[in-house]
Scaffold this active site. Structure first.
Site, PDB file in Angstrom:
ATOM      1  N   ASP A 252      -2.174  11.855 -21.283  1.00 30.26           N
ATOM      2  CA  ASP A 252      -1.607  11.102 -20.168  1.00 30.26           C
ATOM      3  C   ASP A 252      -0.093  10.989 -20.280  1.00 30.26           C
ATOM      4  O   ASP A 252       0.487  11.245 -21.332  1.00 30.26           O
ATOM      5  CB  ASP A 252      -2.171   9.674 -20.172  1.00 30.26           C
ATOM      6  CG  ASP A 252      -3.583   9.648 -19.622  1.00 30.26           C
ATOM      7  OD1 ASP A 252      -4.011  10.670 -19.083  1.00 30.26           O
ATOM      8  OD2 ASP A 252      -4.226   8.602 -19.749  1.00 30.26           O
ATOM      9  N   LYS A 274      -1.295  10.637 -14.682  1.00 30.58           N
ATOM     10  CA  LYS A 274      -1.717   9.254 -14.621  1.00 30.58           C
ATOM     11  C   LYS A 274      -0.485   8.389 -14.455  1.00 30.58           C
ATOM     12  O   LYS A 274       0.191   8.037 -15.394  1.00 30.58           O
ATOM     13  CB  LYS A 274      -2.402   8.799 -15.926  1.00 30.58           C
ATOM     14  CG  LYS A 274      -3.907   8.940 -15.992  1.00 30.58           C
ATOM     15  CD  LYS A 274      -4.577   7.982 -15.067  1.00 30.58           C
ATOM     16  CE  LYS A 274      -6.039   8.319 -14.981  1.00 30.58           C
ATOM     17  NZ  LYS A 274      -6.681   8.147 -16.258  1.00 30.58           N
ATOM     18  N   MET A 388       1.077  -2.963 -15.716  1.00 31.04           N
ATOM     19  CA  MET A 388       1.446  -2.315 -14.447  1.00 31.04           C
ATOM     20  C   MET A 388       1.858  -3.348 -13.407  1.00 31.04           C
ATOM     21  O   MET A 388       1.463  -3.271 -12.244  1.00 31.04           O
ATOM     22  CB  MET A 388       0.248  -1.488 -13.906  1.00 31.04           C
ATOM     23  CG  MET A 388      -0.149  -0.382 -14.849  1.00 31.04           C
ATOM     24  SD  MET A 388      -1.698   0.428 -14.398  1.00 31.04           S
ATOM     25  CE  MET A 388      -2.911  -0.671 -15.100  1.00 31.04           C
TER      26      MET A 388
HETATM   27  N1  SAH Z   1      -4.580   1.732 -21.877  1.00 35.02           N
HETATM   28  C1  SAH Z   1      -3.230   1.246 -21.977  1.00 35.02           C
HETATM   29  C2  SAH Z   1      -2.738   0.692 -20.676  1.00 35.02           C
HETATM   30  C3  SAH Z   1      -2.663   1.694 -19.569  1.00 35.02           C
HETATM   31  S1  SAH Z   1      -2.025   1.022 -18.089  1.00 35.02           S
HETATM   32  C4  SAH Z   1      -3.116   0.210 -23.091  1.00 35.02           C
HETATM   33  O1  SAH Z   1      -4.129  -0.224 -23.631  1.00 35.02           O
HETATM   34  O2  SAH Z   1      -2.006  -0.146 -23.426  1.00 35.02           O
HETATM   35  C5  SAH Z   1      -0.327   1.396 -18.219  1.00 35.02           C
HETATM   36  C6  SAH Z   1       0.488   0.168 -18.394  1.00 35.02           C
HETATM   37  O3  SAH Z   1       0.444  -0.280 -19.740  1.00 35.02           O
HETATM   38  C7  SAH Z   1       1.960   0.348 -18.121  1.00 35.02           C
HETATM   39  O4  SAH Z   1       2.242   0.310 -16.744  1.00 35.02           O
HETATM   40  C8  SAH Z   1       2.530  -0.841 -18.838  1.00 35.02           C
HETATM   41  O5  SAH Z   1       2.314  -2.025 -18.107  1.00 35.02           O
HETATM   42  C9  SAH Z   1       1.662  -0.906 -20.068  1.00 35.02           C
HETATM   43  N2  SAH Z   1       2.272  -0.210 -21.211  1.00 35.02           N
HETATM   44  C10 SAH Z   1       1.785   0.864 -21.851  1.00 35.02           C
HETATM   45  N3  SAH Z   1       2.589   1.196 -22.886  1.00 35.02           N
HETATM   46  C11 SAH Z   1       3.587   0.322 -22.905  1.00 35.02           C
HETATM   47  C12 SAH Z   1       4.735   0.130 -23.738  1.00 35.02           C
HETATM   48  N4  SAH Z   1       4.993   0.939 -24.766  1.00 35.02           N
HETATM   49  N5  SAH Z   1       5.554  -0.911 -23.462  1.00 35.02           N
HETATM   50  C13 SAH Z   1       5.305  -1.738 -22.419  1.00 35.02           C
HETATM   51  N6  SAH Z   1       4.246  -1.594 -21.614  1.00 35.02           N
HETATM   52  C14 SAH Z   1       3.387  -0.587 -21.834  1.00 35.02           C
END
Ligand code: SAH
Length: 482
Positions: A252, A274, A388
């Site tokens: 992704d 994604k 998000m």
């Molecule tokens: N499965 C992932 C989330 C996917 S949705 C998890 O468990 O983290 C994607 C969202 O996750 C992004 O829009 C943001 O809100 C958050 N996100 C993912 N990585 C991030 C990071 N390194 N720092 C801040 N937010 C993050």
């Protein structure tokens, strides 16, 4: 080769340790894992040693005698005095027993290597007793690549040995060579022992005796793997290993380049996107693609940011694979909330501030969405983490305030948490959209709303980095000396 490696059985064998301190205890711990009968023979045996090995060893509180080494398999000398070391080593050697004097290679008949223990599979690394720290460092590098269930895989394979002998005469080596690199072994290592058994029985029974390759078990495996929030060090050991074993990786947008660089070099990589309203490959197609790859026998890693089951559509992917009869397994990852919280030193459920922790996706935070229970999200003892959510921050702030959360509630917005260039912006609920705008926050970013947000701070300041550098230099220097 300075030392010849041999693996020896010590089960129920007598092993003598001359000594009674921590060095002696360290050897006894290894010997306990090998089920040896350990005798500590020395005038001074520390109480802590006695306690630790009360059930596994005998203690003889006097100077060792030549007769103590009768019927002894091997012996250790773990004392500090150089004269004593020599004396005991000679005594033992004269009794015809191989001796190891701890930390004195010159007096050793054998040495104890660094060990990776997977039960039936043992890897031993020797540096001829001269650089044990190097041995340990090599061990930790190899350790990562060896699955925890490797020993059990050998036991599993052993059960089919007689059947394979009958069905594959003259091809036994090739069979096992293919097996240990193949899909059935992967299935077993991923934890599906029953499935692996069924596949193995099918494979053995279907074989027509002519051509092994013709009748390979065709099914591959899909591993749905969480890549964590970005910092490669936050990968699980299993994720790291699976990346090394993958034939194909479907990843992704949130998976960082640093993490992809840890994958097997000749693994085929496909970006499947994604991003909100910008799915490079539609979800259905990702499902079909994974299923098709697995059916051609490929080991597929479906690599997803954070944890696959937290706002990651991992659940849908798993169901699709299961419905198609494709073996699929899930490796959890550190979700963005946990990663960002750690990076900012902000305990999400700090007991002074929050008793409830809620993860919510900003996708559904629309003005009139009936599925959102704003009342409970606005509770004052709650830490609310919004994934998000940056584009919906105005609605979120307005609604929470309308349902009773105070305007002055602290908020922290973290962009690219745990990665280089992570950004932290802080303020309060009343000014949330403004903070995001002023700091120029972009995706991926998390909103953390609640009292704990006031704790957030960049834990990696320049000053700390400097201290760490200094510390590392000191440690390196110590290692070089010692
Ligand atoms: N499965 C992932 C989330 C996917 S949705 C998890 O468990 O983290 C994607 C969202 O996750 C992004 O829009 C943001 O809100 C958050 N996100 C993912 N990585 C991030 C990071 N390194 N720092 C801040 N937010 C993050």
């Amino acid at each position: 080769m300075q030392m010849f490696p041999v693996f020896t059985k010590l089960i129920d064998q007598k092993v003598v340790i001359v000594g009674g301190g921590e060095d002696a205890a360290r050897k006894a711990r290894l010997l306990r894992a090998a089920h040896a009968h350990v005798y500590f023979i020395y005038p001074v045996i520390e109480e802590s040693v006695r306690l630790e090995f009360a059930k596994n060893a005998k203690f003889i509180d006097r100077e060792p005698l030549a007769t103590d080494f009768e019927r002894t398999k091997i012996a250790f000398v773990a004392v500090e005095d150089a004269e004593q070391q020599k004396l005991y080593a000679e005594l033992i050697r004269r009794a015809g027993v191989l001796v190891n004097v701890v930390d004195v290679p010159a007096l050793c008949d054998f040495n104890t290597p660094s060990i990776i223990d997977r039960d039936e599979v043992v890897v031993a690394i020797s540096t001829n007793g001269k650089a044990p720290m190097l041995g340990r460092s090599i061990r930790s590098r190899i350790e990562k690549w060896l699955p925890a269930r490797l020993g059990s895989l050998v036991t599993f394979a052993g059960r089919y040995r007689p059947a394979v002998k009958v069905r594959f005469p003259g091809r036994i080596r090739q069979f096992w060579g293919d097996f240990f690199d193949g899909a059935i072994a992967t299935q077993f290592l991923a934890g599906d022992e029953h499935g692996a058994h069924d596949a193995m029985m099918k494979h053995i029974n279907q074989f027509d005796g002519d051509d092994l390759n013709k009748d390979q078990s065709p099914m591959g495996v899909v591993q749905i793997v969480g890549a964590g929030p970005g910092d490669p060090e936050l990968l699980t050991m299993r994720a790291h290993r699976l990346l090394q074993e993958a034939d194909v990786i479907l990843y992704d947008r949130l998976v960082s380049e640093d993490i992809l660089s840890l994958a097997r070099r000749d693994a085929v990589r496909h970006f499947v996107g994604k991003e909100k309203s910008n799915h490079a490959v539609p979800q259905e197609e990702i499902h079909d693609w994974m299923i098709a790859l697995a059916r051609t026998g490929k080991n597929v890693v479906r690599l997803k940011g954070g944890d696959p089951f937290i706002f990651g559509r991992g659940g849908e992917e798993l169901s699709a694979l299961q419905e198609a009869g494709v073996p699929a397994f899930v490796t959890p990852g550190i979700t963005a909330a946990a990663g960002c919280a750690a990076a900012m030193g902000m305990a999400l459920t700090h007991r002074d501030h929050a008793q409830v922790l809620t993860f919510v996706t900003g996708h559904t935070c629309n003005e009139e969405d009936p599925t959102i229970d704003w009342q409970s999200l606005a509770q004052s003892n709650t830490t609310l983490v919004v994934y998000m959510g940056i584009n919906k921050s105005s609605t979120i702030a307005e609604k929470l305030i309308a349902f009773g959360r105070s305007k002055s509630t602290p908020v922290a917005v973290i962009e690219n948490g745990t990665r280089n260039h992570q950004v932290l912006a802080k303020g309060n609920l009343g000014t949330l959209p403004l903070i995001i705008e002023r700091a120029g926050i972009k995706s991926p970013a998390l909103l953390v709303i609640g009292e704990v947000a006031q704790l957030a701070k960049e834990t990696f300041t320049d000053e700390i980095q400097q201290n760490l550098n200094d510390m590392q230099i000191t440690q390196q220097a110590q290692r070089m000396i010692g």
